[in-house]
Design a protein around this motif. Structure first.
Motif, mmCIF file in Angstrom:
data_model
loop_
_atom_site.group_PDB
_atom_site.id
_atom_site.type_symbol
_atom_site.label_atom_id
_atom_site.label_comp_id
_atom_site.label_asym_id
_atom_site.label_seq_id
_atom_site.Cartn_x
_atom_site.Cartn_y
_atom_site.Cartn_z
ATOM 1 N N LEU A 56 39.437 13.317 43.749
ATOM 2 C CA LEU A 56 40.020 12.021 44.103
ATOM 3 C C LEU A 56 41.205 11.651 43.222
ATOM 4 N N SER A 57 41.183 12.072 41.954
ATOM 5 C CA SER A 57 42.300 11.663 41.106
ATOM 6 C C SER A 57 43.583 12.371 41.535
ATOM 7 N N GLY A 58 43.474 13.623 41.932
ATOM 8 C CA GLY A 58 44.661 14.295 42.457
ATOM 9 C C GLY A 58 45.067 13.681 43.789
ATOM 10 N N PHE B 252 44.860 10.718 44.768
ATOM 11 C CA PHE B 252 45.572 9.442 44.629
ATOM 12 C C PHE B 252 47.077 9.690 44.672
ATOM 13 N N HIS B 253 47.525 10.673 43.918
ATOM 14 C CA HIS B 253 48.967 10.940 43.861
ATOM 15 C C HIS B 253 49.475 11.502 45.196
ATOM 16 N N LEU B 254 48.608 12.299 45.840
ATOM 17 C CA LEU B 254 48.981 12.818 47.163
ATOM 18 C C LEU B 254 49.100 11.684 48.175
ATOM 19 N N LEU C 154 39.578 12.655 34.561
ATOM 20 C CA LEU C 154 40.874 13.301 34.797
ATOM 21 C C LEU C 154 41.997 12.279 34.740
ATOM 22 N N CYS C 155 42.073 11.430 35.718
ATOM 23 C CA CYS C 155 43.042 10.352 35.707
ATOM 24 C C CYS C 155 42.214 9.087 35.483
ATOM 25 N N ALA C 156 42.693 8.196 34.640
ATOM 26 C CA ALA C 156 41.954 6.951 34.450
ATOM 27 C C ALA C 156 42.126 6.092 35.696
ATOM 28 N N GLU D 76 44.289 3.094 35.359
ATOM 29 C CA GLU D 76 45.736 3.347 35.364
ATOM 30 C C GLU D 76 46.251 3.450 36.791
ATOM 31 N N HIS D 77 45.461 4.084 37.649
ATOM 32 C CA HIS D 77 45.849 4.123 39.067
ATOM 33 C C HIS D 77 45.886 2.698 39.627
ATOM 34 N N GLY D 78 44.880 1.909 39.232
ATOM 35 C CA GLY D 78 44.804 0.524 39.696
ATOM 36 C C GLY D 78 46.026 -0.277 39.268
ATOM 37 N N GLU E 195 53.802 6.578 32.039
ATOM 38 C CA GLU E 195 52.815 6.535 30.950
ATOM 39 C C GLU E 195 51.526 7.250 31.359
ATOM 40 N N HIS E 196 51.171 7.072 32.625
ATOM 41 C CA HIS E 196 49.950 7.698 33.132
ATOM 42 C C HIS E 196 49.977 9.218 32.934
ATOM 43 N N PHE E 197 51.054 9.862 33.352
ATOM 44 C CA PHE E 197 51.135 11.323 33.193
ATOM 45 C C PHE E 197 51.226 11.711 31.720
ATOM 46 N N HIS F 242 49.721 10.136 29.302
ATOM 47 C CA HIS F 242 48.366 10.032 28.760
ATOM 48 C C HIS F 242 47.554 11.281 29.090
ATOM 49 N N ILE F 243 47.645 11.702 30.346
ATOM 50 C CA ILE F 243 46.872 12.895 30.738
ATOM 51 C C ILE F 243 47.327 14.085 29.895
ATOM 52 N N GLU F 244 48.637 14.210 29.770
ATOM 53 C CA GLU F 244 49.193 15.338 29.015
ATOM 54 C C GLU F 244 48.691 15.305 27.570
HETATM 55 ZN ZN LIG Z 1 46.491 10.053 38.218
#
Ligand SMILES: [Zn+2]
Length: 237
Positions: free
Chosen positions: A139-141, A143-145, A181-183, A186-188, A208-210, A212-214
């Protein structure tokens, strides 16, 4: 979330067995059970799955074509071990790409799109709450799709799918299994900025989101010298 029916091969037998071996190896990578740099010897896998080396080789080549595995001539097949530089370039690509997507998206944003994003966030939260890592990763991937797919440009969607397959692998092999994976928050926050039509905030939050993941990726994780492949694949059952 995919609405595609589960792959059922009409020929059954060989083809569906290949499909299941493929899925089990792909899942072991996705769930971080196979660490970066782990060698996957054909003969060992053939014995484990009870099939010929040729069939294992075919599956390994398929995963290598998707860049989930790496085949090094004369050395064998390995779980990729992305370098610091690989990670930097992939996340930079994510930041630059999504900035462009957000700009375009704000031009077409409407209630239908916002409702789809809200529904997605709810699904992500539910997966996080029940501790379902497999669903969280998917689901976290997704979201970006979902952001990209709203633009209806197949080239952009394809590009992100390729990029996500690279970054998901990095997360699988370098991120401790416990963290998400993705917070979702942050998506919200990105969705809230889109809803407010605040371009600057949406761009900043996405960047910032990317980052943070990095920064959560732990490239120090060593390669296990002798991974217990039998145990790794037994866990799949
Ligand atoms: Zn994400």
């Amino acid at each position: 979330m995919s609405t595609r029916p589960r792959m059922k091969n009409p020929l059954k037998g060989d083809a569906s067995l290949d499909e299941s071996i493929y899925a089990r190896i792909a899942e072991a990578i996705l769930h971080g059970r196979l660490k970066a740099g782990t060698k996957l010897p054909e003969q060992r896998l053939a014995a484990l799955f009870g099939v010929s080396r040729e069939r294992i080789r075919k599956t390994l080549h398929r995963l290598a074509a998707e860049r989930r595995l790496e085949i090094i001539p004369n050395r064998g097949c390995f779980v990729p071990k992305p370098t610091v530089e690989d990670v930097r370039t992939v996340y930079e690509a994510h930041r630059v790409f999504e900035a462009g997507i957000i700009e375009q998206l704000l031009r077409v944003l409407d209630e239908r799109i916002l409702a789809a994003l809200d529904a997605h966030l709810a699904a992500e939260r539910a997966a996080a709450e029940r501790g379902d890592r497999a669903a969280s990763v998917r689901l976290s991937g997704a979201f970006h799709l979902l952001l990209v797919d709203q633009l209806g440009n197949a080239e952009l969607s394809r590009f992100l799918r390729e990029l996500l397959s690279r970054s998901s692998l990095m997360v699988s092999v370098y991120e401790p299994a416990q963290s998400s994976l993705c917070a979702v928050d942050e998506h919200g926050a990105i969705v809230a900025a889109l809803r407010a039509r605040d371009l600057d905030a949406a761009l900043r939050l996405s960047r910032e989101h990317f980052s943070h993941i990095e920064s959560r990726l732990n490239l120090e994780r060593g390669t296990p010298d002798e991974p217990d492949l039998a145990a790794i694949f037994a866990e799949e059952r």
